[in-house]
Design an enzyme around this catalytic site. Structure first.
Site, short mmCIF file in Angstrom:
data_model
loop_
_atom_site.label_atom_id
_atom_site.label_comp_id
_atom_site.label_asym_id
_atom_site.label_seq_id
_atom_site.Cartn_x
_atom_site.Cartn_y
_atom_site.Cartn_z
CB CYS A 118 -0.83 -0.03 1.24
SG CYS A 118 -1.85 1.46 1.55
CG HIS A 266 -4.74 -2.70 3.37
ND1 HIS A 266 -3.82 -3.03 4.16
CD2 HIS A 266 -4.11 -1.41 2.80
CE1 HIS A 266 -3.00 -2.17 4.64
NE2 HIS A 266 -3.07 -1.11 3.69
CD GLU A 267 -5.38 0.86 0.13
OE1 GLU A 267 -5.45 1.82 0.85
OE2 GLU A 267 -4.34 0.31 0.15
CG HIS A 270 -5.42 2.92 4.96
ND1 HIS A 270 -4.77 2.82 6.27
CD2 HIS A 270 -4.57 2.54 3.95
CE1 HIS A 270 -3.55 1.96 5.75
NE2 HIS A 270 -3.45 1.79 4.64
#
Ligand code: ZN
Length: 310
Positions: A118, A266-267, A270
């Protein structure tokens, strides 16, 4: 089994041209990576002057380990001197990734650095939650293995309490086939948090904006072609999530390709306010591997619950 593999193959063949934005020539050469320069630097340590060390400095600066703008004394970003600040930055990197903190660019460190990841920096404004926690522990107990866990962005940015139903939308040019795989990761996060997610009626008004970008795309965090950086997303309440259009994306585990759902999981972490975890099994570990899928770990769920106090 065979028919399942075949349908996955067929799906991939159909899907890829739609995702690759005309960059398929570029992506065919899987052997080259934007991080290839590291291969020629194996064994480098303090005191060395080797052509290419400046790229190592840029790498560590990009992920927050070196900060030249804050130091007049250490203004050596563009030279090939393996100086003291570089050694210190490398040690912090090694600590963060559970490598031996030798300060030497050894083979294990290089292979870790070369793994696709990332694009969000590990340390932001001199602060990386995970890194600082393990350093403290190291200082007190001489070990940094037991306290590994999730971290938040500096200042703990999060969505307001009243804002639990988040809408998502796609940037112009995103294909339907690239939109579908993001629904499941949103369901997964919804099942483990107080959030609900729904597709915005008007993409431009969505809280979370998802799309494919390539190279320099105007947000100060350029992508770097096939391999290297895969995606990035911004902490609350920004809402931007970008995949690198020049990477090979698949749905599910396909050798040599990156699973869109895993990257999105995953993103979205964030987007909701999780920074990285230094638990390797966590979805918030910085690396995303080819040919595999990954789900949420207890650490990810503990992290989001701690951030929102729910
Ligand atoms: Zn971006």
């Amino acid at each position: 089994m065979a028919s399942k593999a075949f349908s996955l193959f067929l799906f991939t063949v159909l899907l890829l041209p739609l995702l690759s934005h005309g960059a398929s020539r570029d992506t065919n050469n899987k052997k080259s990576s934007p991080f290839d320069f590291l291969k020629h630097l194996e064994g480098c340590h303090k005191g060395d002057n080797v052509s290419g060390i400046k790229f190592l400095k840029s790498y560590l600066e990009q992920f927050g380990y070196l900060n030249h703008s804050h130091s007049v004394m250490q203004n050596h970003t563009n030279d090939d001197d393996f100086d003291e600040p570089l050694e210190s930055a490398l040690k912090t990197y090694q600590l963060n990734f559970h490598l031996s903190t030798t300060g030497i660019l050894d083979a294990k460190t290089i292979s870790n650095m070369m793994m696709p990841r990332c694009g969000v920096a590990d340390i932001i404004n001199g602060r990386g939650g995970a890194t600082i926690k393990i350093k403290k522990h190291d200082h007190n107990h001489g070990s940094f293995h037991t306290i590994s866990h999730y971290a938040f962005f500096p200042g703990n940015p999060k969505w307001p309490v009243s804002k639990y139903n988040l809408t998502y939308g796609f940037l112009t040019g995103t294909t339907d086939r690239a939109m579908l795989p993001v629904a499941q990761p949103f369901r997964t996060w919804a099942a483990n948090t107080h959030f609900t997610f729904s597709r915005a009626e008007d993409d431009t008004m969505a809280d979370l904006q998802i799309g494919f970008k390539s190279r320099d795309h105007g947000d100060r965090f350029p992508f770097n072609g096939p391999g290297g950086l895969l995606a990035h997303a911004f902490p609350p309440t920004d809402g931007r999530l970008h995949y690198d259009a020049n990477d090979q994306w698949s749905v599910g585990a396909v050798p040599g390709q990156f699973d869109l759902e895993t990257a999105a999981l995953h993103e979205i972490g964030h987007l909701l306010g999780l920074h990285y975890s230094n638990v390797q099994g966590a979805i918030m570990w910085p690396h995303i591997s080819q040919g595999m899928t990954k789900g949420l770990d207890k650490d990810d769920i503990d992290g989001i619950k701690a951030l929102y106090n729910v």
